[in-house]
Design an enzyme around this catalytic site. Structure first.
Site, PDB file in Angstrom:
ATOM      1  N   TYR A   9      -1.393  -6.616   5.389  1.00  0.00           N
ATOM      2  CA  TYR A   9      -2.823  -7.300   6.004  1.00  0.00           C
ATOM      3  C   TYR A   9      -3.432  -6.243   6.943  1.00  0.00           C
ATOM      4  CZ  TYR A   9      -0.014 -11.152   4.257  1.00  0.00           C
ATOM      5  OH  TYR A   9       0.753 -12.074   3.568  1.00  0.00           O
ATOM      6  N   CYS A  10      -4.547  -6.843   7.312  1.00  0.00           N
ATOM      7  CA  CYS A  10      -5.492  -5.813   8.062  1.00  0.00           C
ATOM      8  C   CYS A  10      -4.826  -4.990   9.050  1.00  0.00           C
ATOM      9  CB  CYS A  10      -6.421  -6.706   8.662  1.00  0.00           C
ATOM     10  SG  CYS A  10      -7.722  -5.851   9.436  1.00  0.00           S
ATOM     11  N   PRO A  11      -5.128  -3.628   9.463  1.00  0.00           N
ATOM     12  CA  PRO A  11      -6.142  -2.791   8.606  1.00  0.00           C
ATOM     13  C   PRO A  11      -5.359  -2.117   7.395  1.00  0.00           C
ATOM     14  CG  PRO A  11      -5.106  -1.745  10.631  1.00  0.00           C
ATOM     15  CD  PRO A  11      -4.429  -3.188  10.433  1.00  0.00           C
ATOM     16  N   ASP A  52      -5.029 -10.041   1.136  1.00  0.00           N
ATOM     17  CA  ASP A  52      -5.359 -10.502   2.550  1.00  0.00           C
ATOM     18  C   ASP A  52      -6.950 -10.759   2.350  1.00  0.00           C
ATOM     19  OD1 ASP A  52      -6.063 -10.447   5.384  1.00  0.00           O
ATOM     20  OD2 ASP A  52      -5.844  -8.345   5.655  1.00  0.00           O
TER      21      ASP A  52
END
Length: 83
Positions: free
Chosen positions: A19-21, A46
């Site tokens: 997931y981010c980043p 994501d």
């Protein structure tokens, strides 16, 4: 935008499950290793990557070719335009 079905990636990187980043940091790492003109295919699940990948391309000067979604996985295509 290029016809996505006709794109032949030079490098494929799987960032699913992150997931981010992380998808963007992984893309940046792969792009540093790619040669100018090569196409990188990034797999991510994501949803944030839908906005993040084109924004990263705009910031870095690389060419965003588009993305498609297959079974909950987003497949992005980025062409390296910078050395």
């Amino acid at each position: 935008m290029a016809e996505l079905e006709n794109i032949k990636p030079d490098i494929t990187h799987d960032a699913t499950g992150t997931y981010c980043p992380i998808p963007i940091t992984e893309l940046a790492k792969v792009m540093r290793q790619a040669k100018k003109g090569q196409i990188v295919e990034l797999l991510a699940d994501d949803e944030g990557a839908i906005q993040d990948v084109p924004a990263w391309c705009e910031t870095t000067g690389n060419e965003f070719l588009g993305y498609k979604e297959e079974d909950g996985v987003y497949i992005f295509y980025v062409k390296k335009t910078q050395d």
